[in-house]
Design an enzyme around this catalytic site. Sequence first.
Site, PDB file in Angstrom:
ATOM      1  N   GLU A   1      -2.860 -13.354  -0.312  1.00 58.71           N
ATOM      2  CA  GLU A   1      -3.721 -12.809   0.742  1.00 58.71           C
ATOM      3  C   GLU A   1      -5.147 -12.696   0.238  1.00 58.71           C
ATOM      4  O   GLU A   1      -5.450 -13.057  -0.905  1.00 58.71           O
ATOM      5  CB  GLU A   1      -3.210 -11.430   1.167  1.00 58.71           C
ATOM      6  CG  GLU A   1      -3.176 -10.408   0.030  1.00 58.71           C
ATOM      7  CD  GLU A   1      -2.410  -9.147   0.386  1.00 58.71           C
ATOM      8  OE1 GLU A   1      -1.826  -9.079   1.488  1.00 58.71           O
ATOM      9  OE2 GLU A   1      -2.372  -8.229  -0.461  1.00 58.71           O
TER      10      GLU A   1
ATOM     11  N   THR B   1      -5.870   1.136   9.493  1.00 61.35           N
ATOM     12  CA  THR B   1      -7.279   1.004   9.860  1.00 61.35           C
ATOM     13  C   THR B   1      -7.338   0.312  11.212  1.00 61.35           C
ATOM     14  O   THR B   1      -6.945  -0.851  11.330  1.00 61.35           O
ATOM     15  CB  THR B   1      -8.043   0.192   8.796  1.00 61.35           C
ATOM     16  OG1 THR B   1      -7.834   0.795   7.507  1.00 61.35           O
ATOM     17  CG2 THR B   1      -9.525   0.179   9.099  1.00 61.35           C
TER      18      THR B   1
ATOM     19  N   LYS C   1       1.527  -0.604   4.033  1.00 60.27           N
ATOM     20  CA  LYS C   1       0.139  -0.314   3.664  1.00 60.27           C
ATOM     21  C   LYS C   1       0.086   1.067   3.008  1.00 60.27           C
ATOM     22  O   LYS C   1      -0.316   2.049   3.624  1.00 60.27           O
ATOM     23  CB  LYS C   1      -0.767  -0.401   4.885  1.00 60.27           C
ATOM     24  CG  LYS C   1      -2.231  -0.634   4.544  1.00 60.27           C
ATOM     25  CD  LYS C   1      -3.002  -1.154   5.724  1.00 60.27           C
ATOM     26  CE  LYS C   1      -4.417  -1.533   5.312  1.00 60.27           C
ATOM     27  NZ  LYS C   1      -5.213  -2.050   6.447  1.00 60.27           N
TER      28      LYS C   1
END
Length: 273
Positions: A174, A30, A141
């Site tokens: 996270e 992203t 990811k």
Amino acid sequence: MTLSWLNGQPADGLPVHDRGLAYGDGLFETIRVTGGRARLLERHVQRLAEGAQRLAIPLDIDELRTELLQFCQALGQGVAKLIVTRGTGQRGYALPQPCRPQRLLLGSPLPAYPAQHAECGIRLFPCDTRLAEQPRLAGIKHLNRLEQVLARAEWQDPAFAEGLMRDMSGRVIEGVFSNLFLITEGHLRTASLSRCGVSGVMRAEIMARAAGLALPVNECDISYSELLQADEVFVCNSLYGIWPVTGLAERVWSVGPLTRKLQTVVADLLSDS
């Protein structure tokens, strides 16, 4: 502006037998786009290349970089989401032979995050959903984000802008869509991502710039109690930069001087110039 390409050509979807749809067999990035340029481009490309190597997805990285640059020029301003799948295949988990990866690029406007998140800080929601520990997938990811979907569904209260995620042993890892840092006695700490979690590109950039400022950085295991005892806490990602954390459960923090300094250091990555 919205925009979508498949393998370099305008398109509006993937083949129904694509393994990304069936198994989450792929990766994504992203990317913030300003002035027709991809921000943190090389960090995104590097992470994608590492993920493709780990998943054994053959990619022409130079071709992909060129395509991404062209897409960002066409988009101008917004968010470019790059999805790479292993491609189509027959039913079953066995890898298709030959493998023909698919490259999907989706363009959308930048999210309208409130300016007060960066200026005044945010509260974290303590998520019950835990991250599974799988070292072979840690850091990359990949397309399977069901843990994040479940975690984000835990709260609807707009008082919380982000959620805190821990692993199965209770270690702090996270945010739901961000990486987390804490500052204790002038030292910058962030979670080890050897078991789970996403190695964010803004996280990597902050660590590199902190090293340039002679600010000690440590990737390590972080317990929940250590997080609550920190002097400063912030979260980060490649779209919004840095948000100070001012609350978690009963703990309250002020926006600290090192967090402000690091916000200034990465401000160029968010500008249109």
